[in-house]
Scaffold this motif. Sequence first.
Motif, PDB file in Angstrom:
ATOM      1  N   SER A 373       0.841  -1.196   0.000  1.00 46.25           N
ATOM      2  CA  SER A 373       0.000   0.000   0.000  1.00 46.25           C
ATOM      3  C   SER A 373       0.874   1.244   0.000  1.00 46.25           C
ATOM      4  CB  SER A 373      -0.943   0.010   1.201  1.00 46.25           C
ATOM      5  OG  SER A 373      -0.211   0.064   2.408  1.00 46.25           O
ATOM      6  N   GLU A 374       0.296   2.331  -0.471  1.00 40.85           N
ATOM      7  CA  GLU A 374       0.991   3.610  -0.535  1.00 40.85           C
ATOM      8  C   GLU A 374       0.341   4.563   0.462  1.00 40.85           C
ATOM      9  OE1 GLU A 374       2.802   6.430  -4.078  1.00 40.85           O
ATOM     10  OE2 GLU A 374       0.797   5.598  -4.340  1.00 40.85           O
ATOM     11  N   VAL A 375       1.182   5.359   1.115  1.00 39.40           N
ATOM     12  CA  VAL A 375       0.695   6.243   2.173  1.00 39.40           C
ATOM     13  C   VAL A 375       0.622   7.674   1.667  1.00 39.40           C
ATOM     14  CG1 VAL A 375       1.187   7.191   4.457  1.00 39.40           C
ATOM     15  CG2 VAL A 375       1.559   4.771   4.005  1.00 39.40           C
ATOM     16  N   PHE A 376      -0.450   8.345   2.027  1.00 42.07           N
ATOM     17  CA  PHE A 376      -0.625   9.766   1.743  1.00 42.07           C
ATOM     18  C   PHE A 376      -0.839  10.481   3.079  1.00 42.07           C
ATOM     19  CE2 PHE A 376      -1.853   7.406  -1.954  1.00 42.07           C
ATOM     20  CZ  PHE A 376      -1.398   8.161  -3.035  1.00 42.07           C
ATOM     21  N   TYR A 377      -0.217  11.644   3.243  1.00 39.21           N
ATOM     22  CA  TYR A 377      -0.326  12.350   4.515  1.00 39.21           C
ATOM     23  C   TYR A 377      -0.575  13.838   4.286  1.00 39.21           C
ATOM     24  CZ  TYR A 377       4.233  14.635   4.111  1.00 39.21           C
ATOM     25  OH  TYR A 377       5.272  15.432   3.702  1.00 39.21           O
ATOM     26  N   HIS A 405      -0.296  14.479   0.521  1.00 37.69           N
ATOM     27  CA  HIS A 405       0.855  14.264  -0.338  1.00 37.69           C
ATOM     28  C   HIS A 405       1.362  12.838  -0.134  1.00 37.69           C
ATOM     29  CE1 HIS A 405       1.000  18.649  -0.871  1.00 37.69           C
ATOM     30  NE2 HIS A 405       0.820  18.722   0.440  1.00 37.69           N
ATOM     31  N   VAL A 406       2.065  12.318  -1.132  1.00 34.80           N
ATOM     32  CA  VAL A 406       2.643  10.974  -1.022  1.00 34.80           C
ATOM     33  C   VAL A 406       3.753  10.990   0.013  1.00 34.80           C
ATOM     34  CG1 VAL A 406       3.870   9.135  -2.233  1.00 34.80           C
ATOM     35  CG2 VAL A 406       2.074  10.421  -3.412  1.00 34.80           C
ATOM     36  N   TYR A 407       3.709  10.028   0.903  1.00 35.91           N
ATOM     37  CA  TYR A 407       4.763   9.900   1.911  1.00 35.91           C
ATOM     38  C   TYR A 407       5.903   9.082   1.318  1.00 35.91           C
ATOM     39  CZ  TYR A 407       7.205   8.397   6.134  1.00 35.91           C
ATOM     40  OH  TYR A 407       8.158   8.139   7.079  1.00 35.91           O
ATOM     41  N   GLY A 408       7.103   9.661   1.347  1.00 33.13           N
ATOM     42  CA  GLY A 408       8.242   9.015   0.708  1.00 33.13           C
ATOM     43  C   GLY A 408       9.091   8.159   1.611  1.00 33.13           C
ATOM     44  N   ALA A 430      -3.910   5.041   3.744  1.00 35.01           N
ATOM     45  CA  ALA A 430      -3.200   4.128   2.847  1.00 35.01           C
ATOM     46  C   ALA A 430      -4.115   3.736   1.692  1.00 35.01           C
ATOM     47  CB  ALA A 430      -2.748   2.882   3.606  1.00 35.01           C
ATOM     48  N   SER A 433      -3.155  -1.290  -4.338  1.00 38.52           N
ATOM     49  CA  SER A 433      -3.035  -1.292  -5.800  1.00 38.52           C
ATOM     50  C   SER A 433      -4.381  -1.402  -6.496  1.00 38.52           C
ATOM     51  CB  SER A 433      -2.129  -2.441  -6.243  1.00 38.52           C
ATOM     52  OG  SER A 433      -2.645  -3.687  -5.801  1.00 38.52           O
TER      53      SER A 433
END
Length: 702
Positions: A373-377, A405-408, A430, A433
Motif C-alpha cells: 500500500s501507498e501512504v498519503f499524509y 501528499h505521497v509519503y516518501g 493508505a 493497488s
Amino acid sequence: MKKFVTVLAFLFAACSAFAQRIISPVPGTWANKQCLVLNTTDGSECFYSYSGTDPLTSGFAYDGPVLIDETGDVTVRVVSVKGDQKEELSVTYTVKEVENPYPAETVENAFVSKMCENPLLVYSFGTAIQIPEKMLYALGDGAKPFMSGRVLSLSSANRLSRYLPCTVTNGNSRWRFVIFVSGGEAGVLAKKDVPFEINGWNEFIWKGEKLIYCIDNGMWSADTNPAYLDRSVPHVVRWQNVAYEKGNPVQSFLLPAMPVIETRAVKKGKGPVTFSIRGDSRYRMELISSGVSGELPGNVGLFSQAVFDTFDGDAIGGKALFACYCDGVYQGTLGADYSIDNQPPLMPEFVSSTHTYYARSSVDLRIYSEPGSEVFYALSNPIEVDETNMDDHDALDAIDTGNFHVYGGIPIRLKSGSDKAQFYKVRAYAADSTGNVSATSEYRVVIDEYNYYLDSSAGGLGADGSKNHPFNSFAKALEVINKGRFSRFYVSGTIDLPLSETVISSNCEFISVKDARFVIPPTASLTLQTASLSAKNCVFEKEAGDESIPSNGMFFKLENAAVSFTGCEIVGVFGQNGTAFNASSSVLDFISTGITVQSDSYACGVSSSDSKVTGRDSHFTAIAQTAVNFSVQGGLFELRSSDCKVVSHLGRIAELTRTNARITGTSYTGEFDNKVSAILPIWQDEKTLMLENSGNTTAGFN
C-alpha cells in the motif's frame, strides 16, 4: 491477502485450527448472544454441546445454524464424524449483554436490536444490509480493518454462497453476527444418457452393453479398456448395435475441444469477477468449490457463466473449481484463480520519536502501512498554543491539515517554536493497488521546549514537567531552567526552595495557576546570574530565622540579570538585617506588585547599583529601626502611581545617588516611633537628576 499484523491476529490464532469447521462463534467478548454455524461441506455429521458434556452422548445433532442462548463464559464443544474418522473441537467466548446504547426510534437502535434478536442475517438477491453510518464494521475474523457503516450489497448475478462473519462496534461494545449469502438461481442440471464416460477430459471409457463404437471413423470396437483422447481437437463418437448390419441406426456424439475458463473483473483486483467458458457453445459448468472459507453448496445446476462477488470491506481469493458438461455429459473439471479485494488496507501507523502528547524537542515522525500500500499524509501548519488552549479539543479538531501528499518514507520533522508551544496535527491514509483506501489515522503532538508544570501536590513518579505529570520540587525545575535557553513554569501550591543558595543562570518565567507560593528558608537565597526571571501572580516569601537558624539577610541577588514581577507579593522577614533585592547592572520591573521587608535593625526593599529600577501601580513597605524602600546608586529609577511606606525609627522612601529619576503619582508614608524633624522621604545627592517629580503626596514626614 492482508498481511499487516496487529494484536487481533493473535486473538484469533487460537481458533485457526478449527476456523474451517467452526465459523461461529469465535473467541472474544461480545455484546450479543452467538449462533453456532459449522462448515459441513465435507459431508461430516456434527454434534455439539455447550454445557460441558460430551456432544456424542449428551449433545445435539447439528442440522443448521442455531442460537446458543447463553451469556457469560461459554464453551461450545463440537464433534464431527465421517465414516470411522472423528474430530473434536471447542471454542470459548464471553457474552456480556449491554443495554441498547442508542435512543429509541433511531436506525442504530433498530440495528442493534436486530442483531441481538437473531445473530444470523440472511442476504439474498434484491436485499441489502444497512449498517448505520455512526457504527463501525469489519467482515471476517482476524486483523481486519474497521470501516464506517454503509449499505452492503452484491451483484445480482452472484453465485457464491457462504457464511460471512461481521463485527460491529460503537467504540465501546462489540456485536458479532453471521451473514448468510444465498448463491442465487442456477440452471437445471439435465444429464444426457450416453454409453460412455469421460474421466478427466482425456480418458474415454466405453460402458455400452451390446453396443459397439468407433471414434473419428476408426475401427468399430467394444473394447472397455480406457482410451486416451487428445482433447485439444474435437472428436466424434459413434455407436450402434453389436449385431452389425447394413442399415443399423447409428448414433453419434460430438466431443468438442476442451474449453478454458476465463475470468474478468470490472476493475483489476476488484469485484465482481465473472467466470465464463471459452469453447463450444454446448458447454456448461457447475460450481464445485470457490476456495473461500465458509462457503456452502449452491443451488445444483448448470450455467454458462458464474459471478463471484463480496461486500465492501471483504477480500477473498483462491482457485475456483468447476465441473464441465457438454450437452449434460460430464467432461472433467477446470479451475481458475481469482482475487476480489474490496477490503481497504489497515490504517497507517505513526511511529514518533516521542511517546507522549507533550514533546520537549522537535519530533521525527514516520508512517508505516501494510506491504503493498501507498501512504498519503497531510500536515497542519504549526499552531501556537498555551495553557489556555492546548487542551481545547474542539478547537484543535477544527484545525485543517490541508492537502494530502505521497509519503516518501523519510521522517517528517516537526519543529519546536521560538518560545511558544507548537501544536501539530498529521493525518494519513493508505491506498492499495486496487484502489481501496483505508480509514484516516491521526497524530497530534504539542512540541513544547519551554512550558512546564510545577505542583507541590503532584506525585513524583514519572514526573516530566508536563501538565499530566508535573514536577513537585523546585530542584527538578531548576535542572530544566539551567539546562535550556528559556523555560516557563505554571505553578500550583507551596514550593520550597533548597536550604542553601539557589543559582539561576538561564531565563525563566513563573505563572501562578493556583495559589503559587515560593518559600525561601532563612539560610537560603535566590541568585540570578546573567539571566532573567519573570513572575505573574505569585507569592515569594522569605522565612524568618531563629536562634538556631539565623537568617542570612539575603533574598534576591541579581548580577547582570533582569526580573519582572506582575501581580506578585514579595515578603521578606529577616533577623537583624535584610534586603529583598540586591542588584548590580540589572533590570528590575515591578507591576501591580507588593514588596514588604521586615527586620530588627535594618530593612531595605531594593538596593541597586548601575541598574534600572521601575515600579508601577505597586506598594512597597519596609519595617525596621532603620528602613528604606529603595537604595539606588547609579542607573535609572522610575516610580509611578505607587504607595511607599516605612515603619521605623529612622527611614526614607528612597536614597538616590548618581541616579536619573522619575517619580509621579506616588504616595510617601512614614510611621516613626519618635517624631523626628528634617527627614525627607526622598534623599538625593547632587549628582542625581530628577527628570520628573509630580503628583506625589507625603504623610508622616517633616
